[in-house]
Design a protein around this motif. Structure first.
Motif, PDB file in Angstrom:
ATOM      1  N   ARG A   1      10.640  13.001   9.254  1.00 37.92           N
ATOM      2  CA  ARG A   1       9.298  12.468   9.006  1.00 37.92           C
ATOM      3  C   ARG A   1       9.304  10.983   8.617  1.00 37.92           C
ATOM      4  O   ARG A   1       8.301  10.439   8.179  1.00 37.92           O
ATOM      5  N   GLY A   2      10.446  10.338   8.781  1.00 34.11           N
ATOM      6  CA  GLY A   2      10.490   8.932   8.391  1.00 34.11           C
ATOM      7  C   GLY A   2      11.370   8.102   9.302  1.00 34.11           C
ATOM      8  O   GLY A   2      12.333   8.609   9.873  1.00 34.11           O
ATOM      9  N   VAL A   3      11.007   6.822   9.460  1.00 31.95           N
ATOM     10  CA  VAL A   3      11.816   5.904  10.261  1.00 31.95           C
ATOM     11  C   VAL A   3      12.085   4.662   9.422  1.00 31.95           C
ATOM     12  O   VAL A   3      11.159   4.128   8.793  1.00 31.95           O
ATOM     13  N   VAL A   4      13.335   4.233   9.399  1.00 25.63           N
ATOM     14  CA  VAL A   4      13.690   2.985   8.715  1.00 25.63           C
ATOM     15  C   VAL A   4      13.939   1.935   9.782  1.00 25.63           C
ATOM     16  O   VAL A   4      14.715   2.162  10.721  1.00 25.63           O
ATOM     17  N   ILE A   5      13.261   0.785   9.666  1.00 25.57           N
ATOM     18  CA  ILE A   5      13.497  -0.327  10.596  1.00 25.57           C
ATOM     19  C   ILE A   5      14.211  -1.421   9.828  1.00 25.57           C
ATOM     20  O   ILE A   5      13.759  -1.812   8.743  1.00 25.57           O
ATOM     21  N   ARG A   6      15.314  -1.907  10.392  1.00 25.09           N
ATOM     22  CA  ARG A   6      16.079  -2.938   9.677  1.00 25.09           C
ATOM     23  C   ARG A   6      15.706  -4.333  10.147  1.00 25.09           C
ATOM     24  O   ARG A   6      15.501  -4.558  11.319  1.00 25.09           O
ATOM     25  N   GLU A   7      15.561  -5.189   9.186  1.00 26.69           N
ATOM     26  CA  GLU A   7      15.358  -6.630   9.377  1.00 26.69           C
ATOM     27  C   GLU A   7      13.937  -7.020   9.797  1.00 26.69           C
ATOM     28  O   GLU A   7      13.282  -7.758   9.105  1.00 26.69           O
ATOM     29  N   TRP A   8      13.458  -6.574  10.944  1.00 24.71           N
ATOM     30  CA  TRP A   8      12.170  -7.095  11.389  1.00 24.71           C
ATOM     31  C   TRP A   8      11.403  -6.056  12.195  1.00 24.71           C
ATOM     32  O   TRP A   8      11.923  -5.492  13.148  1.00 24.71           O
ATOM     33  N   ALA A   9      10.162  -5.823  11.826  1.00 23.05           N
ATOM     34  CA  ALA A   9       9.327  -4.859  12.546  1.00 23.05           C
ATOM     35  C   ALA A   9       8.130  -5.586  13.134  1.00 23.05           C
ATOM     36  O   ALA A   9       7.674  -6.567  12.547  1.00 23.05           O
ATOM     37  N   PRO A  10       7.612  -5.135  14.273  1.00 21.57           N
ATOM     38  CA  PRO A  10       6.359  -5.725  14.774  1.00 21.57           C
ATOM     39  C   PRO A  10       5.190  -5.201  13.929  1.00 21.57           C
ATOM     40  O   PRO A  10       4.476  -4.275  14.318  1.00 21.57           O
ATOM     41  N   GLN A  11       5.041  -5.811  12.754  1.00 21.08           N
ATOM     42  CA  GLN A  11       4.148  -5.241  11.727  1.00 21.08           C
ATOM     43  C   GLN A  11       2.707  -5.086  12.189  1.00 21.08           C
ATOM     44  O   GLN A  11       2.086  -4.048  11.972  1.00 21.08           O
ATOM     45  N   VAL A  12       2.182  -6.138  12.805  1.00 21.42           N
ATOM     46  CA  VAL A  12       0.764  -6.082  13.183  1.00 21.42           C
ATOM     47  C   VAL A  12       0.533  -4.919  14.150  1.00 21.42           C
ATOM     48  O   VAL A  12      -0.428  -4.156  14.008  1.00 21.42           O
ATOM     49  N   GLU A  13       1.440  -4.759  15.098  1.00 20.97           N
ATOM     50  CA  GLU A  13       1.273  -3.683  16.087  1.00 20.97           C
ATOM     51  C   GLU A  13       1.418  -2.322  15.418  1.00 20.97           C
ATOM     52  O   GLU A  13       0.688  -1.386  15.741  1.00 20.97           O
ATOM     53  N   ILE A  14       2.340  -2.200  14.486  1.00 21.07           N
ATOM     54  CA  ILE A  14       2.504  -0.914  13.796  1.00 21.07           C
ATOM     55  C   ILE A  14       1.232  -0.588  13.002  1.00 21.07           C
ATOM     56  O   ILE A  14       0.711   0.528  13.049  1.00 21.07           O
ATOM     57  N   LEU A  15       0.708  -1.600  12.293  1.00 21.61           N
ATOM     58  CA  LEU A  15      -0.506  -1.357  11.495  1.00 21.61           C
ATOM     59  C   LEU A  15      -1.679  -0.937  12.376  1.00 21.61           C
ATOM     60  O   LEU A  15      -2.554  -0.184  11.951  1.00 21.61           O
ATOM     61  N   ARG A  16      -1.698  -1.427  13.611  1.00 20.09           N
ATOM     62  CA  ARG A  16      -2.813  -1.097  14.504  1.00 20.09           C
ATOM     63  C   ARG A  16      -2.678   0.306  15.108  1.00 20.09           C
ATOM     64  O   ARG A  16      -3.622   0.794  15.724  1.00 20.09           O
ATOM     65  N   HIS A  17      -1.493   0.909  14.959  1.00 21.84           N
ATOM     66  CA  HIS A  17      -1.321   2.243  15.545  1.00 21.84           C
ATOM     67  C   HIS A  17      -2.216   3.241  14.793  1.00 21.84           C
ATOM     68  O   HIS A  17      -2.246   3.249  13.560  1.00 21.84           O
ATOM     69  N   ARG A  18      -2.906   4.083  15.530  1.00 21.03           N
ATOM     70  CA  ARG A  18      -3.867   5.014  14.916  1.00 21.03           C
ATOM     71  C   ARG A  18      -3.201   5.955  13.915  1.00 21.03           C
ATOM     72  O   ARG A  18      -3.851   6.493  13.023  1.00 21.03           O
ATOM     73  N   ALA A  19      -1.883   6.172  14.029  1.00 20.73           N
ATOM     74  CA  ALA A  19      -1.198   7.104  13.119  1.00 20.73           C
ATOM     75  C   ALA A  19      -1.026   6.520  11.714  1.00 20.73           C
ATOM     76  O   ALA A  19      -0.812   7.256  10.750  1.00 20.73           O
ATOM     77  N   VAL A  20      -1.084   5.186  11.597  1.00 24.68           N
ATOM     78  CA  VAL A  20      -0.816   4.558  10.292  1.00 24.68           C
ATOM     79  C   VAL A  20      -2.110   4.469   9.479  1.00 24.68           C
ATOM     80  O   VAL A  20      -3.081   3.845   9.909  1.00 24.68           O
ATOM     81  N   GLY A  21      -2.125   5.117   8.337  1.00 24.77           N
ATOM     82  CA  GLY A  21      -3.326   5.134   7.494  1.00 24.77           C
ATOM     83  C   GLY A  21      -3.196   4.291   6.247  1.00 24.77           C
ATOM     84  O   GLY A  21      -4.184   3.844   5.671  1.00 24.77           O
ATOM     85  N   TRP A  22      -1.931   4.064   5.806  1.00 22.41           N
ATOM     86  CA  TRP A  22      -1.696   3.364   4.546  1.00 22.41           C
ATOM     87  C   TRP A  22      -0.532   2.393   4.679  1.00 22.41           C
ATOM     88  O   TRP A  22       0.385   2.625   5.463  1.00 22.41           O
ATOM     89  N   ILE A  23      -0.582   1.340   3.885  1.00 18.38           N
ATOM     90  CA  ILE A  23       0.571   0.441   3.732  1.00 18.38           C
ATOM     91  C   ILE A  23       0.933   0.403   2.252  1.00 18.38           C
ATOM     92  O   ILE A  23       0.048   0.328   1.394  1.00 18.38           O
ATOM     93  N   LEU A  24       2.219   0.529   1.971  1.00 17.53           N
ATOM     94  CA  LEU A  24       2.711   0.260   0.607  1.00 17.53           C
ATOM     95  C   LEU A  24       3.171  -1.193   0.644  1.00 17.53           C
ATOM     96  O   LEU A  24       4.118  -1.541   1.361  1.00 17.53           O
ATOM     97  N   THR A  25       2.476  -2.056  -0.106  1.00 17.45           N
ATOM     98  CA  THR A  25       2.657  -3.494   0.079  1.00 17.45           C
ATOM     99  C   THR A  25       2.884  -4.248  -1.227  1.00 17.45           C
ATOM    100  O   THR A  25       2.350  -3.872  -2.270  1.00 17.45           O
ATOM    101  N   HIS A  26       3.623  -5.369  -1.109  1.00 16.56           N
ATOM    102  CA  HIS A  26       3.821  -6.280  -2.244  1.00 16.56           C
ATOM    103  C   HIS A  26       2.607  -7.194  -2.421  1.00 16.56           C
ATOM    104  O   HIS A  26       2.601  -8.034  -3.308  1.00 16.56           O
TER     105      HIS A  26
END
Ligand SMILES: O=c1ccn([C@@H]2O[C@H](COP(=O)(O)OP(=O)(O)O[C@H]3O[C@H](CO)[C@@H](O)[C@H](O)[C@H]3O)[C@@H](O)[C@H]2O)c(=O)[nH]1
Length: 467
Positions: A335-360
């Motif tokens: 149920r989890g994926v770890v991405i190392r170093e760099w993720a295409p954040q904007v595109e991930i956030l736009r995915h309909r499956a993503v409902g929350w961000i844990l953010t600094h």
């Protein structure tokens, strides 16, 4: 087409054609560079010639933007910094941020020489708020100077307020800072203010502090401010002139990640994509702490434990050096994926499956999340992040989860906050609804007839006047 100091960007062009040539001067950290380059791209699409001034270490980010030319400047030798210091702020120890920022002021002379050598005359400068040493350069060239904020208008106003009032402040850890000229602003405890400012007061007068203070005072001489924010979010601060910004016009042209959206090339899809496609709407938590903040090992362990205990689906982007607890990835692989170093954040956030961000609570992450209709579990740590958390809390789109750069939260508590958020029950439903409404407001702002589009038009109009 890149250019070095010896080979100017547009050697055979002339702006006898009346075409404006705007020089953008970014601050070399990801969170500052990316939004300013987004703005540069938008201006280039409106027919202006754009050149970005960067050091070699940051050149690849500009090279990826085909409509923006660049001048590559030598990273300045500095008595403030130890030898071998990198060319951007990634991995820079906190105590070197201020010397790093002050060192960049030495780029003024080579940049002036470059400007003077250009057949296509530079007709305006847009400078990050951390590189206000460009103002005297603009004066010398006789061109308008615009200060760009990659962050909120509230932060713009409060940071300038602090630097203006600084000589009268005390080094007092219990002090509380009010911003009487910023309507509705809370009083911030000392520890919630940027280290950039706090270290000055602690350090007293010195060359580094004087340089940084002068940078902020020069910003106030600009003809206007441009912020990666939106009237949909900061109505009160965008419309009325703020005394802390010398009453200057503030153009809110964000969210820039949305404004460039229609022209962006299709993103490289991360390995996580198929897994996201198979997940339910709004069920996934995206976890990222931005590009500046390395979590302490105990904090990494806490986040890992919390994610494991929460049973939530997640995508966690970690820096390459992050050591995850043994067995964590195997235990959460379903149920989890770890991405190392760099993720295409904007595109991930736009995915309909993503409902929350844990953010600094970096401004870009919060704005990108809001624009994507993603609610926020907030853990502000430093810089403007406490103010950002406050601003989005006012919009009702966050659930606080922790605070402080050195805090090691209780993993069990963190897990239950995450579990309640993704359970789509009670208040979490209302928070999700509000963020979806906010995303519509942010989208409308950058669309034809929207407030951000109008402010961008005004900027284009101002920059196009090369008479
Ligand atoms: O794997 C990653 C990690 C980050 N990003 C992007 O990098 C940016 C990160 O910016 P931000 O969320 O603002 O965090 P920081 O990098 O920490 O930004 C610094 O600059 C911001 C703007 O001034 C401030 O608000 C923050 O407090 C300060 O830490 C965002 O656009 C992200 O989309 C990615 O695309 N992929």
């Amino acid at each position: 087409m890149p250019s070095s100091m010896d080979a100017p960007a547009e050697t055979n062009a002339s702006n006898g054609d009346g075409r404006a040539h705007v020089l953008v001067v970014p601050y070399p950290s990801q969170g500052h560079l990316v939004p300013l380059l987004d703005l540069a791209e938008l201006l280039a699409a409106r027919g202006l010639a754009l050149t970005a001034a960067v050091t070699a270490g940051n050149a690849p980010l500009v090279a990826a933007r085909s409509s923006v030319a660049m001048v590559v400047l030598p990273f300045p030798a500095s008595t403030f910094l130890p030898a071998g210091c990198g060319e951007n702020t990634k991995d820079l120890p906190a105590h070197l941020f201020r010397p790093f920022m002050a060192s960049l002021a030495a780029l003024r002379a080579p940049l002036l020489s470059w400007c003077k050598a250009q057949p296509r005359r530079v007709t305006a400068i847009i400078s990050d708020l951390f590189t206000g040493w460009t103002f005297p350069l603009a004066v010398e060239l006789g061109v308008p100077h615009v200060t760009f904020s990659p962050a909120s208008v509230h932060y713009l106003a409060t940071s300038h307020s602090l630097w203006r009032r600084m000589p009268t402040r005390r080094d007092d850890a219990d002090d509380a800072f009010a911003f009487p000229d910023v309507p509705g602003s809370p009083i911030f405890p000392w520890r919630h203010l940027s280290l950039l400012f706090r270290m000055h007061v602690a350090g007293g007068d010195d060359e580094v502090s004087d340089t940084i203070r002068q940078i902020f005072l020069w910003n106030l001489e600009s003809c206007c401010f441009v912020a990666n924010s939106s009237a949909a979010l900061e109505t009160a601060y965008v419309r009325d002139p703020l005394p802390d910004l010398a009453g200057k016009r503030v153009l809110a042209v964000g969210a820039l990640s949305e404004a460039v959206r229609t022209r962006a090339s299709p993103p490289a899809k991360p390995a996580a994509w198929a897994w996201l496609d198979a997940s339910d709407d709004g069920s996934v938590v995206y976890v990222s702490f931005g590009t500046q903040q390395a979590l302490l090992p105990a904090q990494v362990a806490c986040v890992a434990d919390a994610l494991a205990l929460s049973s939530a689906a997640f995508v966690w982007v970690v820096t390459s050096g992050t050591v995850l607890p043994k067995g964590f990835e195997a235990a959460t692989a379903s149920r989890g994926v770890v991405i190392r170093e760099w993720a295409p954040q904007v595109e991930i956030l736009r995915h309909r499956a993503v409902g929350w961000i844990l953010t600094h609570c970096g401004w870009n992450s919060m704005l990108e999340a809001a624009a994507s209709g993603v609610a926020m579990l907030t853990w502000p740590m430093a810089a403007d992040q406490f103010a950002n958390a406050w601003l989005f809390a006012k919009a009702g789109v966050v659930v606080p989860i922790a605070e402080g750069a050195d805090t090691v939260p209780d993993a069990g508590q963190m897990a239950s906050t995450i579990a309640v958020a993704v359970a789509k029950e009670g208040e979490s439903v209302a928070v999700r609804q509000r963020v979806v409404e906010l995303s519509r407001g942010l989208a409308a702002a950058v669309a034809e007839g929207g407030t951000s589009r109008r402010d961008l038009d005004e900027l284009v109009c101002m920059l196009s006047d090369v008479s």
